[in-house]
Design a protein around this motif. Structure first.
Motif, PDB file in Angstrom:
ATOM      1  N   ARG A 143      -1.304   6.850  -0.562  1.00  0.00           N
ATOM      2  CA  ARG A 143      -0.684   7.757  -1.531  1.00  0.00           C
ATOM      3  C   ARG A 143      -0.359   9.094  -0.870  1.00  0.00           C
ATOM      4  O   ARG A 143       0.687   9.695  -1.124  1.00  0.00           O
ATOM      5  CB  ARG A 143      -1.608   7.969  -2.721  1.00  0.00           C
ATOM      6  CG  ARG A 143      -1.789   6.685  -3.501  1.00  0.00           C
ATOM      7  CD  ARG A 143      -2.755   6.857  -4.627  1.00  0.00           C
ATOM      8  NE  ARG A 143      -2.123   7.345  -5.840  1.00  0.00           N
ATOM      9  CZ  ARG A 143      -2.728   7.451  -7.011  1.00  0.00           C
ATOM     10  NH1 ARG A 143      -4.000   7.129  -7.107  1.00  0.00           N
ATOM     11  NH2 ARG A 143      -2.092   7.891  -8.057  1.00  0.00           N
ATOM     12  N   LEU A 144      -1.305   9.577   0.014  1.00  0.00           N
ATOM     13  CA  LEU A 144      -1.058  10.843   0.706  1.00  0.00           C
ATOM     14  C   LEU A 144       0.143  10.736   1.632  1.00  0.00           C
ATOM     15  O   LEU A 144       0.882  11.696   1.855  1.00  0.00           O
ATOM     16  CB  LEU A 144      -2.300  11.267   1.500  1.00  0.00           C
ATOM     17  CG  LEU A 144      -3.470  11.759   0.631  1.00  0.00           C
ATOM     18  CD1 LEU A 144      -4.714  11.953   1.475  1.00  0.00           C
ATOM     19  CD2 LEU A 144      -3.095  13.081  -0.055  1.00  0.00           C
ATOM     20  N   ALA A 145       0.333   9.528   2.168  1.00  0.00           N
ATOM     21  CA  ALA A 145       1.469   9.314   3.074  1.00  0.00           C
ATOM     22  C   ALA A 145       2.777   9.150   2.307  1.00  0.00           C
ATOM     23  O   ALA A 145       3.813   8.856   2.900  1.00  0.00           O
ATOM     24  CB  ALA A 145       1.199   8.079   3.932  1.00  0.00           C
ATOM     25  N   GLY A 146       2.714   9.302   0.991  1.00  0.00           N
ATOM     26  CA  GLY A 146       3.943   9.244   0.205  1.00  0.00           C
ATOM     27  C   GLY A 146       4.236   7.902  -0.407  1.00  0.00           C
ATOM     28  O   GLY A 146       5.316   7.677  -0.955  1.00  0.00           O
ATOM     29  N   GLY A 147       3.303   6.967  -0.322  1.00  0.00           N
ATOM     30  CA  GLY A 147       3.516   5.645  -0.908  1.00  0.00           C
ATOM     31  C   GLY A 147       3.526   5.722  -2.430  1.00  0.00           C
ATOM     32  O   GLY A 147       2.890   6.598  -3.029  1.00  0.00           O
ATOM     33  N   THR A 148       4.248   4.805  -3.009  1.00  0.00           N
ATOM     34  CA  THR A 148       4.339   4.812  -4.484  1.00  0.00           C
ATOM     35  C   THR A 148       3.129   4.080  -5.082  1.00  0.00           C
ATOM     36  O   THR A 148       2.447   3.305  -4.390  1.00  0.00           O
ATOM     37  CB  THR A 148       5.609   4.081  -4.954  1.00  0.00           C
ATOM     38  OG1 THR A 148       5.515   2.718  -4.531  1.00  0.00           O
ATOM     39  CG2 THR A 148       6.850   4.725  -4.380  1.00  0.00           C
ATOM     40  N   GLY A 149       2.919   4.335  -6.374  1.00  0.00           N
ATOM     41  CA  GLY A 149       1.826   3.669  -7.069  1.00  0.00           C
ATOM     42  C   GLY A 149       2.006   2.164  -7.104  1.00  0.00           C
ATOM     43  O   GLY A 149       1.081   1.401  -6.828  1.00  0.00           O
ATOM     44  N   LEU A 150       3.229   1.739  -7.410  1.00  0.00           N
ATOM     45  CA  LEU A 150       3.483   0.303  -7.488  1.00  0.00           C
ATOM     46  C   LEU A 150       3.295  -0.358  -6.125  1.00  0.00           C
ATOM     47  O   LEU A 150       2.805  -1.488  -6.021  1.00  0.00           O
ATOM     48  CB  LEU A 150       4.894   0.047  -8.014  1.00  0.00           C
ATOM     49  CG  LEU A 150       5.084   0.300  -9.529  1.00  0.00           C
ATOM     50  CD1 LEU A 150       6.528   0.074  -9.935  1.00  0.00           C
ATOM     51  CD2 LEU A 150       4.162  -0.590 -10.355  1.00  0.00           C
ATOM     52  N   GLY A 151       3.667   0.395  -5.078  1.00  0.00           N
ATOM     53  CA  GLY A 151       3.471  -0.119  -3.713  1.00  0.00           C
ATOM     54  C   GLY A 151       1.988  -0.319  -3.432  1.00  0.00           C
ATOM     55  O   GLY A 151       1.577  -1.327  -2.839  1.00  0.00           O
ATOM     56  N   ALA A 152       1.185   0.660  -3.850  1.00  0.00           N
ATOM     57  CA  ALA A 152      -0.262   0.557  -3.626  1.00  0.00           C
ATOM     58  C   ALA A 152      -0.841  -0.626  -4.394  1.00  0.00           C
ATOM     59  O   ALA A 152      -1.701  -1.357  -3.886  1.00  0.00           O
ATOM     60  CB  ALA A 152      -0.930   1.857  -4.077  1.00  0.00           C
ATOM     61  N   ILE A 153      -0.331  -0.813  -5.606  1.00  0.00           N
ATOM     62  CA  ILE A 153      -0.832  -1.951  -6.401  1.00  0.00           C
ATOM     63  C   ILE A 153      -0.496  -3.257  -5.692  1.00  0.00           C
ATOM     64  O   ILE A 153      -1.329  -4.159  -5.567  1.00  0.00           O
ATOM     65  CB  ILE A 153      -0.212  -1.910  -7.815  1.00  0.00           C
ATOM     66  CG1 ILE A 153      -0.811  -0.768  -8.619  1.00  0.00           C
ATOM     67  CG2 ILE A 153      -0.415  -3.239  -8.548  1.00  0.00           C
ATOM     68  CD1 ILE A 153      -0.109  -0.487  -9.937  1.00  0.00           C
TER      69      ILE A 153
END
Lengths: 288, 598
Positions: free
Chosen positions: A182-192
């Motif tokens: 998330r700190l690297a700019g990833g999206t929430g859906l990407g993390a999921i």
């Protein structure tokens, strides 16, 4: 010389194999699938057209190993055809419920806050309505068919996996690798997609097996109530319901075989689920 | 569901089934309540839902009539309790009608009856009923153009007990007495019901057509309040042997003896309870416990006759004066043009193996029926064509009729129209190329025999390229969805419907088809319309020539206004031997007032 380190997959397989009931369940499932899907290739019967002159034949009579039902259908062949319906609906509805529940729970748990509150209240409300009631209502509104039952059962069964997945998602979202993404700019859906769901896959798979067992039971209930798929399609619940009309006449071959197959199938999936839980749960693996 | 509970559920379900299957012996106590009461099992899913003796569409189930006749008996009752249909003097409120003026004037004299209020039953009470149906015929479910009240030019009260009807023309006297007066007219309590609101005054509102509409609307509105029947003072004013003391929306009805009844047909038992059931299996389970005095068994349980006899029951089929059929909805915009083709109807009829269905599915408790009058070979009404069956089971012939008229059976087994047009070898007028022979069939639920009959139809029709999409619903739902309609109406979407687990249509003593096959008749559900049929039906109701009925019967046997099916027994009754006076009327009237305890 030290023994090579076992991979995670090997450990899971080992844990699964240590659960004797799980192995029995897997063997049962293989046999049931073979019976339903390969059986009709070996034992060919007409399960579309009725033969009234051959109705209610005793087992063994006129070349019918398990007799015939009240429309003259060969019972052994019908068990195979009915099993296909029951298994297909069970597997597909279980998969659908798992997919919906996983997505719903992962999003709710990951984002938290008001979105979580709203999404989980929907789940709470859904759980408050008995799934069987919704199925009966749906069956009276639309003509039941395999796709309709898959859809309806899937749509009433995703609530439990949603709760399970939310709990997993809540625990996983604060892990370092998720924070880093998330700190690297990833999206929430990407993390999921990349972290939450893959790391909860054990829970998802274990639950999926139970979803399949539950779906098969739901199909059985609905068919038993006379709201299943119309003839000439068959499923074990419908066969059981049809046979019960003759229970006082001692026509056991119309009752016991479908009843037994329902029990065996549900037990098989349940045992496999137990084994998978052993395999995916670290605490169980260590204990084993 | 937890793992253990899931396995437990499956095992318990199986164990329950095993126990159910193994329980072959008599199951429980006998005796069903106080010795001055009796319990009667209602047909599966056929729950009473209307108390007003004037039915509206959707509330025309025969069980409603059977119940309300016990509270408001009609002028005349015909019954077959002694084995043949005859005038039932004891249950009739009036003396036999006297025809004069060449048959155009009918004089009727009432017997000495009183309402439960103590007031006399008078000709004015009959006039009240007549005025209500005359002013509200479009709302009255049993209205049929040209029949009563249309065929009565004047209703004249002679004195308190006598009135005359002047008819518009001469009618067959049997038909008018047995079908019109028996079925339609009865005294209704004018002094209690002739008002436009619950708190309004009672007056002669029925005599003005405008206010008669308001009275009817008020009574209909009150009749929709099923849960209030036992409390509503309207329904407590009765002249029959019973009054209602319980009437639940679920169909449970308790009738209590009307102690103020003054007629000759007084009830012996204090109460009679009518019990609703959702299926024949559910009813049978209760019967086996001995909790029903008068129940029934499905034909699938005929093998249990001796066990029931040991339990103190007498098992006997109750044959009805009826026919059983599936109406085609000729006005359905999608499939109506297909149903209009006689060759399609002939093909469908040829594909139905009635003898086999009667023998194997109904286990001999149904009889094949090939035409519009009850299939009683000794009946003076049955035609030679109906006796002989012009469309015997013949799949090859049925298939040839379809394929010979421009239809091609595809790989999926369903025929589609490949030669549209109105020529002899084409599909027929109004049928477009590519139209499939696929129909939706709505059938009543709750009966294993009906389920199997529908499965058999689907199977045999599939062999001639006709696909059936089957859907099931309770009887009242099926009846409510199978109304006569016009193509532009939304409710005209139904295509085929079956409501004949106990027979589709029960005739009065004179089995004419004016109510079910005449153009525009209210119970002509499929809107069948054929000028020749109308002409023959009219003749059968107006001429005293007995050949007229046979000519009508022959024409409709061949013209197939509906799909003829085997006619099941009304029910296979199981009656406690301790319950005396039970007789099974082919007109399916109930006479619990004559039941008593041994």
């Amino acid at each position: 010389m030290t023994a090579p380190a076992r991979s995670s997959a090997d450990e899971r397989l080992l844990a699964f194999r240590r659960n004797k009931l799980a192995l029995v369940g897997a063997a049962l499932l293989v046999l049931l699938v073979a019976f339903c899907f390969l059986g009709p290739l070996v034992y060919v019967t007409d399960q579309v057209h009725t033969v009234l002159e051959a109705a209610r034949l005793l087992p063994g009579e006129q070349g019918h190993p398990l007799g015939t039902d009240d429309l003259g259908y060969d019972v052994l062949g019908r068990l195979m055809a009915a099993g296909q319906t029951s298994l297909v609906i069970g597997l597909a509805a279980g998969a659908l419920a798992t997919v919906i529940g996983t997505a719903w729970g992962a999003v709710a748990g990951f984002y938290g806050g008001w979105l979580d509150a709203v999404m989980m209240r929907v789940v709470d409300a859904g759980i408050a309505i008995p799934g069987l009631f919704l199925l009966v209502v749906a069956a009276t509104l639309v003509t039941p068919s395999v796709p309709v039952l898959i859809l309806v059962i899937g749509l009433v069964s995703w609530l439990v996996p949603a709760r399970l997945m939310r709990a997993e998602s809540l625990a996983l979202r604060s892990r370092a690798y998720v924070e880093a993404m998330r700190l690297a700019g990833g999206t929430g859906l990407g993390a999921i997609r990349r972290h939450i769901v893959p790391n909860a896959i054990g829970t998802v798979i274990v639950n999926a097996t139970f979803q399949v067992a539950d779906a098969i039971l739901l199909v059985t209930y609905v068919s038993f109530l006379g709201l299943g798929i119309p003839p000439p399609a068959a499923n074990w619940g419908g066969m059981l319901s049809g046979g019960l009309a003759y229970s006082y006449d001692g026509y056991w071959w119309l009752i016991f075989p479908p009843g037994l197959l329902i029990v065996l199938t549900v037990c098989a999936f349940t045992f496999i689920g137990d084994g998978l839980r052993d395999a995916f749960d670290v605490r169980f693996r260590e204990r084993a | 569901m937890a793992v253990r509970s899931r396995v437990l559920v499956a095992v318990l379900a199986a164990a329950g089934i095993v126990l159910a299957a193994c329980s072959g012996g008599p199951a429980g106590q006998s005796g069903s309540g106080p010795s001055d009461s009796a319990t009667f099992a209602l047909p599966p899913n056929a729950t009473p839902n209307w108390i007003l003796p004037i039915g509206i569409p959707g509330h025309l189930s025969g069980i409603n009539t059977a119940v309300n006749r016990l509270m408001w008996p009609p002028l005349y009752t015909y019954a077959g309790d002694d084995g043949s249909l005859a005038f039932d003097e004891k249950a009739s409120v009036a003396n036999k009608p006297v025809f004069s003026d060449g048959g155009k004037t009918v004089t009727i004299t009432l017997k000495d009856y009183t309402w439960s209020t103590g007031a006399k039953v008078t000709a004015r009470d009959v006039e009240f009923h007549f005025n209500l149906i005359k002013a509200n015929k479009t709302k009255w479910g049993n209205y049929s153009k040209g029949r009563l009240p249309d065929n009565v030019v004047s209703f004249m009260i002679v004195d308190d007990k006598t009135f005359t009807l002047t008819l518009d023309k001469v009618y067959n006297t049997d038909w008018f007495a047995e079908n019109q007066l028996t079925q339609t007219l009865r005294p209704l309590p004018q002094a209690a019901w002739d008002k436009t609101s619950a708190d309004g005054p009672v007056g002669d509102f029925d005599r003005d057509p405008a206010t008669a509409v308001q009275v009817f609307d008020f009574l209909v509105e009150r009749s929709k309040q099923i849960a209030e029947y036992d409390k509503d003072p309207l329904w407590q004013v009765v002249s029959g042997p019973f009054r209602v003391t319980e009437y639940s929306p679920q169909g449970q009805v308790t009738l209590t003896r009307n102690d103020k009844y003054t007629g000759p047909d007084k009830a012996t038992l204090t109460t009679v309870s009518l019990k609703p059931f959702t299926s024949a299996d559910a009813e049978y389970n209760v019967l086996r416990t001995g909790q029903l005095d008068y129940g029934y068994i499905a034909s699938s349980n005929l093998g249990q006759t001796s066990a029931l006899e040991q339990q103190g029951y007498t098992v006997e089929p109750w044959q009805g004066w009826a026919i059983t059929y599936i109406p085609y909805n000729f006005n359905n915009p999608k499939v109506g043009p297909i149903f209009a083709q006689l060759y399609v109807r002939q093909a469908i009829q040829h594909a139905i193996d009635q003898p086999s269905i009667a023998k194997n599915i109904w286990r001999g408790s149904a009889a094949p029926g090939y035409g519009p009058v009850p299939q009683d070979e000794k009946s003076p009404f049955i035609s030679d064509a109906q006796k002989a069956n012009p469309y015997p089971f013949d799949i090859a012939k049925a298939k040839a009729l379809i394929t010979g008229h421009g239809w091609t059976i595809g790989a999926d087994g369903v025929a589609t129209c490949t030669s549209p047009g109105a020529a002899e070898n084409q599909c027929g007028a109004g049928i477009a190329a590519g139209t499939p022979l696929r129909f939706e069939l709505l059938a009543e639920s709750g009966s294993k025999e009906t389920d199997n009959t529908m499965s058999e139809l689907k199977s045999s029709l599939s062999q001639i390229g006709v696909a059936i999409d089957l859907k099931q619903a309770p009887l009242n739902t099926v009846l409510g969805n199978s109304k006569p309609c016009t193509p532009e109406q939304a409710e005209c979407s139904w295509q085929l419907s079956f409501f004949g687990t106990q027979g589709s249509w029960y005739f009065p003593a004179y089995p004419s088809g004016d109510r079910i096959f005449t153009t525009g008749a209210t119970s002509n559900l499929g809107s069948y319309s054929d000028p020749k049929a109308d002409e023959l039906i009219t003749r059968s109701t107006q001429s005293d020539d007995s050949a007229a009925m046979r000519e009508y019967g022959e024409y409709l046997t061949r013209n197939l206004p509906v799909i003829w099916l085997p006619n099941p027994a009304y029910q296979i009754s199981a009656t406690k031997t301790s319950l005396q006076g039970v007789e099974q009327d082919p007109l399916v009237g109930m006479s619990p007032q004559r039941w008593s305890r041994k």
